[in-house]
Enzyme design. Structure first.
Site, short mmCIF file in Angstrom:
data_model
loop_
_atom_site.label_atom_id
_atom_site.label_comp_id
_atom_site.label_asym_id
_atom_site.label_seq_id
_atom_site.Cartn_x
_atom_site.Cartn_y
_atom_site.Cartn_z
N ARG A 5 0.82 -1.23 0.00
CA ARG A 5 0.00 0.00 0.00
C ARG A 5 0.85 1.27 0.00
O ARG A 5 0.54 2.25 -0.67
CB ARG A 5 -0.89 0.03 1.25
CG ARG A 5 -2.12 -0.79 1.11
CD ARG A 5 -3.04 -0.59 2.32
NE ARG A 5 -4.08 -1.58 2.26
CZ ARG A 5 -5.13 -1.54 1.44
NH1 ARG A 5 -5.29 -0.53 0.61
NH2 ARG A 5 -6.00 -2.51 1.42
N HIS A 36 -18.43 10.55 1.69
CA HIS A 36 -18.97 9.28 2.19
C HIS A 36 -20.50 9.38 2.25
O HIS A 36 -21.03 10.37 2.78
CB HIS A 36 -18.40 8.98 3.57
CG HIS A 36 -18.89 7.66 4.10
ND1 HIS A 36 -18.42 6.46 3.63
CD2 HIS A 36 -19.83 7.37 5.02
CE1 HIS A 36 -19.05 5.48 4.24
NE2 HIS A 36 -19.90 6.00 5.10
N GLU A 93 -24.77 14.58 -2.61
CA GLU A 93 -23.32 14.50 -2.78
C GLU A 93 -22.87 15.50 -3.82
O GLU A 93 -21.87 16.22 -3.65
CB GLU A 93 -22.90 13.09 -3.22
CG GLU A 93 -23.13 12.02 -2.18
CD GLU A 93 -22.55 10.66 -2.60
OE1 GLU A 93 -21.48 10.62 -3.20
OE2 GLU A 93 -23.20 9.64 -2.31
C1 GRF Z 1 -20.39 7.81 -3.88
O1 GRF Z 1 -21.58 7.37 -3.29
C2 GRF Z 1 -19.42 8.27 -2.82
O2 GRF Z 1 -20.03 8.86 -1.72
C3 GRF Z 1 -18.75 6.99 -2.43
O3 GRF Z 1 -18.61 6.26 -3.63
C4 GRF Z 1 -19.61 6.68 -4.55
C5 GRF Z 1 -18.90 7.13 -5.78
O4 GRF Z 1 -19.77 7.48 -6.81
N1 GRF Z 1 -17.48 7.25 -1.76
P1 GRF Z 1 -19.20 8.19 -8.11
O5 GRF Z 1 -18.07 7.32 -8.65
O6 GRF Z 1 -18.72 9.57 -7.73
O7 GRF Z 1 -20.36 8.26 -9.05
#
Ligand code: GRF
Length: 201
Positions: A64, A108, A173
């Site tokens: 990693r 998240h 988001e």
């Molecule tokens: C989203 O739901 C984000 O919150 C999570 O992974 C998903 C990614 O979606 N970490 P995208 O690839 O941005 O469409």
């Protein structure tokens, strides 16, 4: 603010960030988009705009830390000052974080500290939560744990499935991520331990 985006798949948050930049509501530029997986749809959001892309495969690195050093190197070479994890499905280590102190941001799909880790929307449904949402936070060495920069709540409906709930959270988001990044770009976020002045709401 010069952003480097790390993705693993669909890239809808990347697209939301790019659109906010194009609309002028986010004063930043995305200089490079790196995926840990080849041929993911999200890369097209970058290539269609002539933004540099790279696929950096974990299998090519010993561990990693080695992988994260390679990521940091690519990001630095591209001139990035802020690293945005937009659906990046790997745990990042201090090998990356030390290169960008308080400048690695993640999104998240839950109200942290509730439901960290995978399948946050499913966790919320299974737990019977009435309210869940979305969190944008700084990344630290623990999973879904760093200081919270912004959150939006989303009500869970009794007829929600994982898919319907995820779709409503995703809309938020796409609003929250560019808005929080704009606060960073403006220098309005002040980090004091876990507490952040100037975050959202
Ligand atoms: C989203 O739901 C984000 O919150 C999570 O992974 C998903 C990614 O979606 N970490 P995208 O690839 O941005 O469409």
């Amino acid at each position: 603010m010069i952003i480097g985006c790390l993705i693993s798949g669909r890239g809808s948050n990347l697209e939301a960030i790019l659109r906010a930049i194009e609309r002028g509501t986010l004063t930043a530029s995305v200089r490079i988009v790196i995926s840990n997986r080849p041929d993911v749809p999200g890369l097209h959001h970058a290539t269609s705009r002539a933004i540099e892309t790279a696929v950096v495969r974990p299998a090519d690195y010993a561990d990693r830390e080695d992988y994260d050093r390679a990521l940091a190197q690519r990001l630095r070479t591209a001139g990035v000052d802020t690293v945005v994890l937009a659906g990046f499905d790997r745990i990042v280590t201090s090998a990356l974080l030390h290169q960008f102190p308080n400048r690695v941001v993640n999104i998240h799909p839950a109200l942290l500290p509730a439901f960290p880790g995978l399948h946050a929307q499913r966790q919320a449904l299974q737990h019977g939560a009435r309210i869940t949402g979305v969190t944008v936070h700084l990344v630290d060495e623990q999973v879904d744990h760093g200081p919270i920069l912004g959150q939006i709540a989303v009500a869970v409906r009794e007829d929600d499935t994982e898919a319907t709930l995820a779709a409503r959270i995703l809309e938020e988001e796409h609003r929250l991520f560019p808005a929080v990044l704009q606060r960073m770009a403006d220098g309005r976020l002040h980090i004091d331990g876990r507490r952040v002045q100037g975050g959202l709401p």
